[in-house]
Design an enzyme around this catalytic site. Structure first.
Site, PDB file in Angstrom:
ATOM      1  N   LYS A 202      36.001   0.706  45.436  1.00 47.04           N
ATOM      2  CA  LYS A 202      35.311  -0.089  44.421  1.00 47.04           C
ATOM      3  C   LYS A 202      34.680   0.851  43.401  1.00 47.04           C
ATOM      4  O   LYS A 202      33.492   1.191  43.477  1.00 47.04           O
ATOM      5  CB  LYS A 202      34.249  -0.991  45.060  1.00 47.04           C
ATOM      6  N   SER A 398      39.299  -8.945  42.062  1.00 46.90           N
ATOM      7  CA  SER A 398      37.885  -9.031  42.388  1.00 46.90           C
ATOM      8  C   SER A 398      37.388 -10.466  42.203  1.00 46.90           C
ATOM      9  O   SER A 398      37.791 -11.352  42.937  1.00 46.90           O
ATOM     10  CB  SER A 398      37.080  -8.033  41.555  1.00 46.90           C
TER      11      SER A 398
END
Length: 604
Positions: A202, A398
């Site tokens: 991430k 996401s």
């Protein structure tokens, strides 16, 4: 007294002159608007004819998008044309043309030269597949270009014959993802950045906190590019009867090829000037020498109006709802998905008894965690009452993946960018920047954490720990929802999550998507699962406002959205910086927590 009268008289005359000028301008604008309305009304009622032996023309300078934002007032008055075409219209037009005896061939027209084209490769994949269906009927596709970039060539390679200007070139040097990093600039000017995250991959916050890719970010980006480039080589190679290895060698040895080199490498068939191509197309269509037109043609936009005309209507509807842009809290603006506005639209579709199934078309890198969850809640409620099918576009990552769960089926193209199941929290402070310019803060508070969200200083270890715990909790919730909706063990979801980005083909392998396919595949499946047979009608949402409505709402102000045209290299780079920094405007999650693509991914 005399001086006063002079000033009063001058003021009165000035006011009258200003009023007269304002009235003249208003009258001119009013006349222009009325003229535009009359022109719009008359032109919209004109019947579009399709001559026999017509050639369907697709302008390669047009960007293909899921949803056209609509005409601006300036465009309506001036008659300017924004080079945007909707994907659904293009697909319908190509499929209709394959069955239409009046359509002789398709011409992929790149004669207008290079312009900035924002069409994503997954979108191009859908168009390319439709062109392959057209060619399979025995009809021809002719492509012509001057300077072909990878997007142009990816689409044009499906043609029976590819022509290039003798002074033209073909760019086939591979894919890259070049990311800007602002850490050193922030350090220089005194802007502090604190990032908390969950997920090894991430890496979205790295663009602000590092000066280069982290090893994990570099690894996943390389893998993603390899997959996308592999799909490019396979598709192009199949059409041009070239092996992926030979295309790789071209990319490594040369990259940018002249017209002669392109022919030698079998990327194109022959050179031609635009007048020679027009003469060829004129001969194909059988146009008379006396005809003023160069050849019998119809544009993809005009033909789409013919192809999209529905002769019959049905009370049973399938809704296609477009969700494109960054996900933000609230209503959202141009190019954004507002959590509240999209949730409201989903609720309306759920309550509409005529809507029998919904296809949610997602084209989003994600954004606000709160807004994503608000949208997902409505998707779940909708799914309990009627079928929901997801169609992923160029990117559904996401937060874009978050809102795609709890559906009957998820479709993605092989080169869709998806996954990125991870969470970050980001906080900026301007203490050093302010102090350098003589600005200081002081605070009076009733408890230790009362100023935990201040921009006046960095956060304390305790405040960072609290943010990290919030991010951890949201990530765990994300994993649970993916596990439940995809019927996957949570442990497996945890392994394929970590904020990692997947191509569509790899996402299918790990269970994040169900099928490789495009928007029309999703619509057909929705009709099937809703048991509608052939008795249904398509409706698209949200309904885009016409420029007349925009005039009423935004008269006297407002920004007009336009696609960028060709720019010089310096301007292009400056606009990239502006684009990167403009992402900060989308950071409106009340908790500062985001589920967004690891970085501002751009494929060049």
């Amino acid at each position: 007294m005399r001086q006063f009268l002079k000033q009063a008289l001058a003021s009165t005359v000035g006011s009258l002159l200003s009023l007269t000028l304002f009235s003249a301008i208003s009258l001119t604008l009013f006349t222009a608007v009325i003229g535009a309305i009359i022109h719009s009304a008359t032109t919209s009622n004109e019947l579009i004819s399709v001559p026999e032996k017509s050639i369907l023309t697709i302008d390669l300078s047009q960007s293909i998008v899921d949803l056209d934002p609509g005409k601006t007032l300036q465009e309506a008055i001036s008659g300017d044309v924004t080079h945007v075409t909707e994907l659904k219209s293009v697909l319908n037009a190509i499929d209709a043309a394959s069955k239409d005896k009046r359509i002789l061939a398709i011409y992929l027209d790149g004669s207008s030269g290079k312009q900035v084209n924002s069409t994503g490769f997954a979108t191009l994949k859908e168009v390319r597949t439709a062109l392959e269906r057209f060619r399979a009927t025995g009809k021809k596709i002719i492509a012509y270009n001057i300077d072909m970039d990878k997007r142009d060539y990816y689409l044009s390679s499906v043609a029976n014959e590819i022509f290039i200007n003798p002074m033209g070139s073909v760019d086939i040097n591979g894919f890259r993802s070049e990311t800007m990093f602002f850490k050193n600039a922030f350090d220089k000017y005194g802007v502090g950045v604190e990032v908390v995250r969950v997920g090894k991959y991430k890496s979205f916050g790295e663009t602000w906190s590092l000066d280069k890719f982290s090893p994990a970010a570099r690894q996943e980006t390389q893998q993603l590019l390899n997959n996308l480039w592999g799909e490019f080589k396979t598709s192009v190679g199949t059409s041009r009867q070239l092996t992926p290895e030979s295309i790789q060698k071209i990319a490594d040895d040369r990259g940018m090829l002249t017209a002669a080199q392109s022919i030698k490498s079998k990327l194109v068939d022959r050179t031609a000037y635009s007048d020679e191509i027009l003469a060829k197309l004129k001969k194909m269509s059988g146009a008379d020498e006396e005809d003023k037109i160069s050849f019998r043609k119809i544009s993809i936009d005009d033909y789409a109006e013919v192809a999209n005309k529905v002769e019959k209507t049905s009370s049973r509807k399938i809704a296609v709802l477009y969700a494109q842009g960054s996900i933000v809290n609230g209503e959202g603006g141009a190019g954004q998905i507002g959590g509240d506005s999209l949730a409201r639209q989903l609720r309306e579709l759920r309550l509409d008894k005529d809507i029998k199934a919904v296809v949610l078309r997602v084209n989003s890198p994600g954004g606000s965690a709160l807004a994503s969850d608000i949208i997902q809640r409505e998707v779940r409620l909708l799914h309990k009452e009627k079928p929901v099918v997801i169609s992923m576009g160029d990117v559904a990552a996401s937060g874009g993946y978050w809102i795609s769960t709890y559906s009957n089926k998820i479709f993605a193209e092989s080169n869709t960018i998806t996954g990125s199941i991870g969470v970050i929290g980001i906080n900026f402070n301007y203490q050093k920047l302010a102090n350098k310019n003589g600005i200081t803060w002081d605070v009076v508070k009733t408890s230790k954490l009362a100023d935990g969200n201040t921009i006046a200083r960095p956060r304390t270890p305790q405040e960072l720990a609290i943010s990290q715990q919030m991010v951890n909790d949201i990530y765990d919730d994300f994993l649970n929802k993916v596990s439940e909706s995809r019927k996957l063990p949570k442990q497996k979801v945890a392994e394929i999550a970590q904020g990692r980005v997947w191509s569509g083909v790899d996402a299918k392998k790990v269970g994040l998507v169900d099928a490789i396919g495009g928007l029309n595949d999703a619509i057909e499946y929705a009709a099937q699962v809703a048991k509608l047979d052939k008795d249904w009608e398509l409706e698209e949402y949200p309904v885009v406002e016409g420029w007349e409505e925009k005039l009423i709402k935004h008269f006297g102000g407002g920004k007009e959205v336009r696609l960028l045209q060709s720019q010089d290299p310096l301007t292009t780079e400056l606009l990239k910086v502006k684009s990167e920094l403009s992402i900060l405007k989308t950071f409106n999650d009340p908790h500062g927590v985001y589920v967004r693509l690891p970085f501002n991914f751009k494929l060049d």
